[in-house]
Write an enzyme that holds these catalytic residues in place. Structure first.
Site, short mmCIF file in Angstrom:
data_model
loop_
_atom_site.label_atom_id
_atom_site.label_comp_id
_atom_site.label_asym_id
_atom_site.label_seq_id
_atom_site.Cartn_x
_atom_site.Cartn_y
_atom_site.Cartn_z
N ASP A 1 156.74 43.92 -47.86
CA ASP A 1 157.03 44.51 -49.17
C ASP A 1 155.77 44.84 -49.95
O ASP A 1 155.63 45.94 -50.49
CB ASP A 1 157.91 43.57 -50.01
CG ASP A 1 159.31 43.43 -49.44
OD1 ASP A 1 159.68 44.25 -48.58
OD2 ASP A 1 160.02 42.50 -49.86
N ASP B 1 157.15 38.94 -51.05
CA ASP B 1 158.45 39.35 -50.53
C ASP B 1 159.45 39.33 -51.67
O ASP B 1 159.70 38.29 -52.27
CB ASP B 1 158.89 38.41 -49.41
CG ASP B 1 159.91 39.03 -48.49
OD1 ASP B 1 159.84 40.26 -48.28
OD2 ASP B 1 160.77 38.31 -47.97
N LYS C 1 163.15 39.52 -53.10
CA LYS C 1 164.51 39.25 -52.64
C LYS C 1 165.49 39.36 -53.80
O LYS C 1 165.13 39.10 -54.96
CB LYS C 1 164.61 37.83 -52.05
CG LYS C 1 163.76 37.61 -50.80
CD LYS C 1 164.25 38.44 -49.64
CE LYS C 1 163.41 38.20 -48.40
NZ LYS C 1 163.79 39.12 -47.29
#
Length: 341
Positions: free
Chosen positions: A238, A251, A253
């Protein structure tokens, strides 16, 4: 034992204490005698004269107090030494990768090189090929408990929404996640569309991560492919950026449930360290990463939970990732053997 010896000494030294042999001995197991109402002291029925030598030897015994060590020696003498079971080879090897590979690359620096330009983040497209992805490896090596938990959740959702409703739900969740990542890319990339950036600020997920974004800077890569050139796996990370002064693989989420602890994020830490290891051994990246960050955002805009992973924590998860990678490779090898040629 000490208490018993003391009582015996006191009884022996007592002047009024005497042992008189009984006139006769009666041993019986008949139900008639057992059912008699008159209570008989069992000690009165014993032939005292016959066992007098034994009584004297017990009363005259002056032994040392028992200790755990002396008891163990006694047991060893009576029953033999304790047999200690060794852990099986499989148990000894569990939790330790058979083929260790370092997470960090000593040939790379954490600092930017002179040729690196932090104002233009890397965005390397992912090449679809036969090399397994991080996502695939984690999916194929889930534990039976994880699979069963996922299946129970799926069945529960189908009961609530029906088959078609569940399919629509999963499609919407995927779309929301995709839009969230696109929004963050436009925010973090200097060449991002300003109109698109302003529009994305209305998103609940983007609102959720605002307090985290304040600590993010020096973006080096966004939605960029990585490949571990030695362990041979790929992935699409990412973001790589500084978070509170530490260079991290970030990352992003999304979740409908709060995940305040890193243990709530399931295999996400393994995904992050897999990307950290890949960057450190990918020639497309001139720098090295030592930390990770998992940011869990919420649709209602409530503050996201950031889970920072320092170098020590990353190293712990790296060992677990190597085990999953080995498990995947073994499964693939077994499938190749079973395939008809």
């Amino acid at each position: 034992m000490k208490a018993f010896q003391t009582i015996c000494r006191q009884l022996k030294s007592s002047k009024g204490f005497s042992v008189e042999p009984a006139s006769h001995v009666v041993f019986s197991t008949s139900s008639y005698l057992c059912g008699r109402k008159k209570k008989v002291n069992p000690y009165e029925e014993v032939d005292q004269e016959k066992y007098s030598d034994l009584v004297k030897s017990v009363l005259s015994f002056r032994g040392h107090a028992q200790t755990p060590e002396s008891l163990f020696k006694e047991d060893a003498l009576l029953y033999g030494p304790v047999s200690k079971c060794k852990a099986s080879k499989q148990e000894e090897e569990a939790g330790v990768p058979q083929n260790w590979f370092p997470l960090f690359n000593p040939e790379k620096s954490v600092k930017l090189t002179a040729t690196s330009d932090p104002t233009i983040p890397l965005k390397i497209p992912l090449q679809r090929n036969m090399i397994p992805s991080v996502t695939r490896i984690l999916q194929q090596t889930m534990t039976s408990e994880q699979i069963s938990c996922l299946e129970r959740w799926k069945q529960r959702m189908i009961l609530q929404l029906g088959e078609d409703g569940f399919a629509e739900y999963t499609s919407n969740m995927f779309l929301q996640g995709k839009q969230f990542h696109e929004a963050l890319e436009s925010i973090l990339s200097p060449q991002g569309n300003l109109k698109e950036r302003d529009k994305n600020l209305d998103s609940g997920y983007v609102q959720s991560v605002q307090h985290v974004l304040k600590d993010v800077g020096g973006v080096r890569a966004v939605e960029s492919a990585v490949q571990h050139e030695t362990l041979n796996y790929i992935g699409l990370l990412d973001c790589v950026a500084d978070y509170q002064g530490k260079l991290c693989v970030i990352d992003w989420k999304t979740s409908e449930k709060p995940k305040p602890y890193i243990r709530n994020t399931f295999d996400n830490p393994l995904q992050v360290v897999a990307y950290v290891g890949a960057i450190n051994h990918d020639s497309n990246y001139s720098f090295q990463v030592q930390c990770g960050l998992i940011v869990v955002a919420y649709k209602d805009g409530s503050p996201a939970h950031p889970h920072f992973m320092d170098a020590k924590l990353c190293s712990r998860y790296w060992a677990k990732w190597l085990l999953r990678l080995e498990e995947y490779m073994k499964k693939e090898k077994n499938q190749d053997i079973q395939k008809p040629h």
